[in-house]
Scaffold this motif. Structure first.
Motif, mmCIF file in Angstrom:
data_model
loop_
_atom_site.group_PDB
_atom_site.id
_atom_site.type_symbol
_atom_site.label_atom_id
_atom_site.label_comp_id
_atom_site.label_asym_id
_atom_site.label_seq_id
_atom_site.Cartn_x
_atom_site.Cartn_y
_atom_site.Cartn_z
ATOM 1 N N ASP A 156 -22.133 -26.277 -41.493
ATOM 2 C CA ASP A 156 -23.039 -27.430 -41.486
ATOM 3 C C ASP A 156 -24.142 -27.085 -40.490
ATOM 4 O O ASP A 156 -24.924 -26.177 -40.772
ATOM 5 C CB ASP A 156 -22.304 -28.740 -41.182
ATOM 6 N N GLU A 157 -24.198 -27.755 -39.334
ATOM 7 C CA GLU A 157 -25.180 -27.326 -38.339
ATOM 8 C C GLU A 157 -24.712 -26.075 -37.592
ATOM 9 O O GLU A 157 -25.468 -25.462 -36.839
ATOM 10 C CB GLU A 157 -25.491 -28.448 -37.345
ATOM 11 N N ALA A 158 -23.448 -25.708 -37.832
ATOM 12 C CA ALA A 158 -22.880 -24.473 -37.283
ATOM 13 C C ALA A 158 -21.925 -23.886 -38.302
ATOM 14 O O ALA A 158 -21.516 -24.568 -39.247
ATOM 15 C CB ALA A 158 -22.152 -24.762 -35.968
ATOM 16 N N VAL A 159 -21.573 -22.631 -38.126
ATOM 17 C CA VAL A 159 -20.593 -21.989 -39.001
ATOM 18 C C VAL A 159 -19.204 -22.489 -38.603
ATOM 19 O O VAL A 159 -18.820 -22.424 -37.435
ATOM 20 C CB VAL A 159 -20.676 -20.456 -38.887
ATOM 21 N N ARG A 160 -18.436 -22.999 -39.581
ATOM 22 C CA ARG A 160 -17.130 -23.613 -39.292
ATOM 23 C C ARG A 160 -15.952 -22.702 -39.615
ATOM 24 O O ARG A 160 -14.977 -22.697 -38.893
ATOM 25 C CB ARG A 160 -17.009 -24.929 -40.086
ATOM 26 N N GLN A 161 -15.995 -22.015 -40.730
ATOM 27 C CA GLN A 161 -14.898 -21.137 -41.127
ATOM 28 C C GLN A 161 -15.487 -19.805 -41.593
ATOM 29 O O GLN A 161 -16.479 -19.787 -42.313
ATOM 30 C CB GLN A 161 -14.085 -21.751 -42.267
ATOM 31 N N ALA A 192 -29.765 -22.107 -36.361
ATOM 32 C CA ALA A 192 -28.693 -21.304 -35.777
ATOM 33 C C ALA A 192 -27.626 -20.964 -36.815
ATOM 34 O O ALA A 192 -27.133 -19.833 -36.869
ATOM 35 C CB ALA A 192 -28.068 -22.051 -34.599
ATOM 36 N N ALA A 193 -27.258 -21.942 -37.662
ATOM 37 C CA ALA A 193 -26.228 -21.699 -38.671
ATOM 38 C C ALA A 193 -26.690 -20.681 -39.698
ATOM 39 O O ALA A 193 -25.938 -19.767 -40.061
ATOM 40 C CB ALA A 193 -25.850 -23.011 -39.356
ATOM 41 N N LEU A 194 -27.919 -20.818 -40.191
ATOM 42 C CA LEU A 194 -28.419 -19.896 -41.202
ATOM 43 C C LEU A 194 -28.599 -18.489 -40.639
ATOM 44 O O LEU A 194 -28.358 -17.493 -41.332
ATOM 45 C CB LEU A 194 -29.735 -20.420 -41.778
ATOM 46 N N GLN A 195 -29.015 -18.388 -39.389
ATOM 47 C CA GLN A 195 -29.145 -17.066 -38.777
ATOM 48 C C GLN A 195 -27.773 -16.408 -38.620
ATOM 49 O O GLN A 195 -27.609 -15.208 -38.831
ATOM 50 C CB GLN A 195 -29.830 -17.182 -37.416
ATOM 51 N N ARG A 196 -26.769 -17.193 -38.255
ATOM 52 C CA ARG A 196 -25.418 -16.642 -38.130
ATOM 53 C C ARG A 196 -24.893 -16.195 -39.490
ATOM 54 O O ARG A 196 -24.212 -15.178 -39.603
ATOM 55 C CB ARG A 196 -24.495 -17.706 -37.534
ATOM 56 N N LEU A 201 -23.188 -11.434 -42.952
ATOM 57 C CA LEU A 201 -23.185 -10.788 -44.263
ATOM 58 C C LEU A 201 -23.859 -9.425 -44.179
ATOM 59 O O LEU A 201 -24.913 -9.192 -44.763
ATOM 60 C CB LEU A 201 -23.889 -11.686 -45.289
ATOM 61 N N ALA A 202 -23.249 -8.542 -43.422
ATOM 62 C CA ALA A 202 -23.850 -7.225 -43.208
ATOM 63 C C ALA A 202 -23.608 -6.294 -44.391
ATOM 64 O O ALA A 202 -24.477 -5.506 -44.755
ATOM 65 C CB ALA A 202 -23.301 -6.606 -41.921
#
Length: 315
Positions: A156-161, A192-196, A201-202
């Motif tokens: 959501d606003e951060a990566v959760r799982q 921040a979430a989208l950048q993470r 996904l390297a």
């Protein structure tokens, strides 16, 4: 002389009832299918019907990928010895490999607050998040049955799982647990979430985003373009509740933003046409922007049977 009763004509035999064809869960109303059980039951039923009606696999390929080293044991094949480690440490190690297809897939599920919304009944529908979870679980099961390494990221606003892409036994159970363990968020996707997401996904592969796309379009497109630039195949499922497509309701109604405290009172009849035009323009803008950058875009309403949504991948 009393008249004799006329003989009753014999009742014609009832023709045998033709056997009912087996119902395909993937073609039923999503809310009806969801009543049959949890995510696992729904996904397994949907995939069974989907694969039985599909004449070819949507994804193909096969390879063997190195995973890790382990100490040599008597009986191991010498061709798998790592001679470099032997030369550096004078110890015997063999390479272990994981069987998988050439495809490595990551499914991204938007868990932001707006995804927990559904339109008013009738009819009763799944929330966008409930639909997304079942669609993601079905897609993951198809990929894993094809020996495709599959992972999951919820945000959501951060990566959760974050569940790394694997093809080993029990992976699908881990993915479903990841979906269940992600609560509905309180905010929307942020920078921040989208950048993470992009940093996680390297490795090049398939990326499937399942979202209502109710966040900054340019911000999201920057992340999606970056993934394409890195060589990923990107697919976007743009989920909408049917009540979001057309503005209806009583003569006067208050609408509240699920991700903020903002609200507005409107008269749906007066704004219905302008609202429908705005929604069409927004969908067209997403479709055009995605296709311009080689991103597959599919607009899906939450009353569309899961099998038809999955079939979009084969078109």
């Amino acid at each position: 002389m009393p008249s004799l009763p006329s003989p009753t004509p014999p009742t014609p035999p009832t023709p045998p009832t033709p056997p009912t064809p087996r119902t395909r869960l993937d073609l039923l109303d999503p809310a009806d299918v969801a009543r049959l059980g949890g995510i696992e039951i729904v996904a397994q039923g949907v995939v069974e019907g989907f694969l039985s009606g599909l004449h070819r696999s949507p994804f193909r390929g096969f390879s063997v990928e190195f995973t890790e080293h382990r100490a040599y044991q008597p009986g191991d094949e010498l061709r798998y010895l790592d001679w470099r480690i032997l030369g550096r440490s004078d110890r015997l190690f063999v390479k272990q490999f994981e069987e998988e297809t050439n495809l490595r897939a990551m499914i991204l599920v938007d868990a932001s607050r707006s995804m927990a919304w559904r339109g008013p009944p009738p009819p009763v529908r799944l929330t966008k998040r409930e639909y997304a979870d079942r669609l993601a679980a079905s897609l993951a099961l198809i990929l894993l049955r094809q020996r495709d390494a599959t992972g999951l990221i919820t945000f959501d606003e951060a990566v959760r799982q974050v569940i790394p892409a694997r093809v080993k036994t029990g992976q699908w159970t881990r993915l479903v647990k990841g979906l269940r363990d992600t609560p509905d968020g309180q905010g929307t996707a942020a920078t921040a979430a989208l950048q993470r997401l992009t940093a996680l996904l390297a490795r090049r592969g398939l990326v499937v985003l399942v979202s209502d796309l109710l966040f900054d379009r340019e911000l999201a497109l920057t992340a999606l373009r970056y993934l394409r630039h890195r060589g990923h195949q990107v697919i976007v499922y743009h989920l909408m509740d049917p009540a979001e497509v057309e503005l209806t309701g009583p003569p006067e109604v208050r609408f509240r933003d699920p991700e903020s405290a903002a609200s507005v009172v409107v008269r749906p009849r007066e704004l219905a046409r302008a609202y429908a035009d705005t929604v069409r323009r927004e969908i067209a803008a997403w479709r055009t922007a995605c296709r311009r950058h080689g991103i597959a875009y599919h607009h899906v309403q939450t009353d569309l049977p899961f099998g038809m949504a999955l079939r979009l991948l084969t078109t």
